[in-house]
Enzyme design. Structure first.
Site, PDB file in Angstrom:
ATOM      1  N   CYS B  86      -1.533  -7.915  -7.765  1.00 15.71           N
ATOM      2  CA  CYS B  86      -0.342  -8.707  -7.481  1.00 15.71           C
ATOM      3  C   CYS B  86      -0.622 -10.201  -7.647  1.00 15.71           C
ATOM      4  O   CYS B  86      -0.824 -10.663  -8.755  1.00 15.71           O
ATOM      5  CB  CYS B  86       0.192  -8.353  -6.090  1.00 15.71           C
ATOM      6  N   HIS B 203       0.246  -2.273  -5.652  1.00 16.20           N
ATOM      7  CA  HIS B 203      -0.786  -2.498  -4.630  1.00 16.20           C
ATOM      8  C   HIS B 203      -1.561  -1.217  -4.312  1.00 16.20           C
ATOM      9  O   HIS B 203      -1.188  -0.502  -3.366  1.00 16.20           O
ATOM     10  CB  HIS B 203      -0.121  -2.973  -3.339  1.00 16.20           C
ATOM     11  N   GLU B 205      -4.282  -0.924  -2.801  1.00 14.51           N
ATOM     12  CA  GLU B 205      -4.908  -1.030  -1.470  1.00 14.51           C
ATOM     13  C   GLU B 205      -3.922  -0.665  -0.359  1.00 14.51           C
ATOM     14  O   GLU B 205      -4.316  -0.456   0.777  1.00 14.51           O
ATOM     15  CB  GLU B 205      -5.486  -2.440  -1.270  1.00 14.51           C
TER      16      GLU B 205
END
Lengths: 63, 237
Positions: B86, B203, B205
């Site tokens: 991002c 994302h 994560e």
């Protein structure tokens, strides 16, 4: 913004885009030096050459 | 394998990345301040999501000049693995470590939603744990994710297989309405020519555990680990 302009009756307006306008003071020996620096900083930081163009104008000012 | 997560002022996914690496992937991980000029002995560096320096001027434009970035560039030039997620992706394009740039989303909205991305190249340090064509469910949360590269560059990237992910529907079909931001050719993630620097808008994560709605993000981190372990195995015979 485009829809606001339309709401105000400017229905003939389209492709509204926002750009950036920056103002800065710079000390330089002469116009050439100032031009060189402004071009360089515009390329290196102030614009992203992949997606942006820039133009500038110089004006002499008293500090 | 030791990971480093760079922390810029305004980073906000650093903790998520740290958590996934330490608790799910179970690998050593350290935060690295943007103010240091030392990547310590990290084997991979993550540039996390967020709003570095408030995204003033352009997303990633200020962070790209922080003290740690020349070290990241050196590390990348030596073949080190660098992943920008991002805002991290935006920083890497601004730094010239990844090709192209990220425009404002074409719908002008900040998009925060679950998306499907298709793995376009599974032969990279970031995607080897998934198969080509696999569809991963990973969330996005960005306002500037509209990928752009000039036509000649895009062609070259296609040829080098630098497109890692594309936005698709759940079945892996590219559809205009499955593109959340207007990205050129539905591109969601790319890598550099040598394949050791990657960036992606989704994302991973935030998708490392089923309790979060998806564990597909783990594929990316497992890939990095796989790559490292196989390289180590070669090194030590």
């Amino acid at each position: 913004m485009e829809s606001s302009l339309h709401a105000l009756g400017y229905e003939n307006v389209y492709r509204v885009r926002v750009g950036k306008y920056l103002e800065l003071f710079l000390e330089a020996e002469n116009k050439e030096e100032a031009t060189h620096q402004v071009e360089e900083m515009s390329r290196r930081l102030l614009s992203n050459p992949v997606i942006e163009d820039f133009s500038y104008s110089l004006q002499e000012a008293q500090l | 394998m030791k990971f480093g997560v760079i922390v810029f002022p305004g980073s906000n996914c650093d903790l998520d990345a740290f958590h996934l690496i330490r608790d799910i992937l179970q690998q050593p991980v350290d935060y690295i301040s943007h103010q240091t000029a030392d990547l310590a002995d990290c084997d991979a560096v993550i540039l996390p999501g967020g709003f570095s320096y408030g995204d003033y001027l352009r997303s990633g434009a200020i962070a790209r000049f922080s003290k740690i970035m020349p070290k990241v560039a050196e590390f990348a030039a030596r073949g080190g693995l660098v992943l920008g997620i991002c805002n991290g992706f935006q920083v890497l394009t601004e730094a010239g470590l990844l090709p192209g740039a990220l425009y404002r989303n074409d719908n002008l909205q900040f998009r925060c939603q679950q998306v499907s991305v298709r793995v376009e190249n599974s032969d990279t340090p970031f995607t080897n744990a998934a198969s080509r064509g696999a569809v991963l469910k990973i969330p996005i949360a960005h306002g500037d994710g509209n990928y752009f590269a000039p036509p000649e560059l895009l062609q070259q990237m296609e040829k080098n297989r630098q497109i890692l992910f594309r936005y698709t529907d759940e079945k892996g079909k590219t559809r205009i309405d499955a593109n959340p931001n207007g990205s050129l050719d539905q591109i969601a993630g790319v890598c550099n020519e040598t394949g050791n620097v990657a960036g992606m808008m989704p994302h991973p994560e935030r998708a490392g555990e089923l309790i979060l709605g998806s564990a597909d993000g783990l594929f990316i981190f497992k890939s990095i680990l796989n790559h490292f372990l196989s390289k180590e195995a070669v090194k030590h015979g």
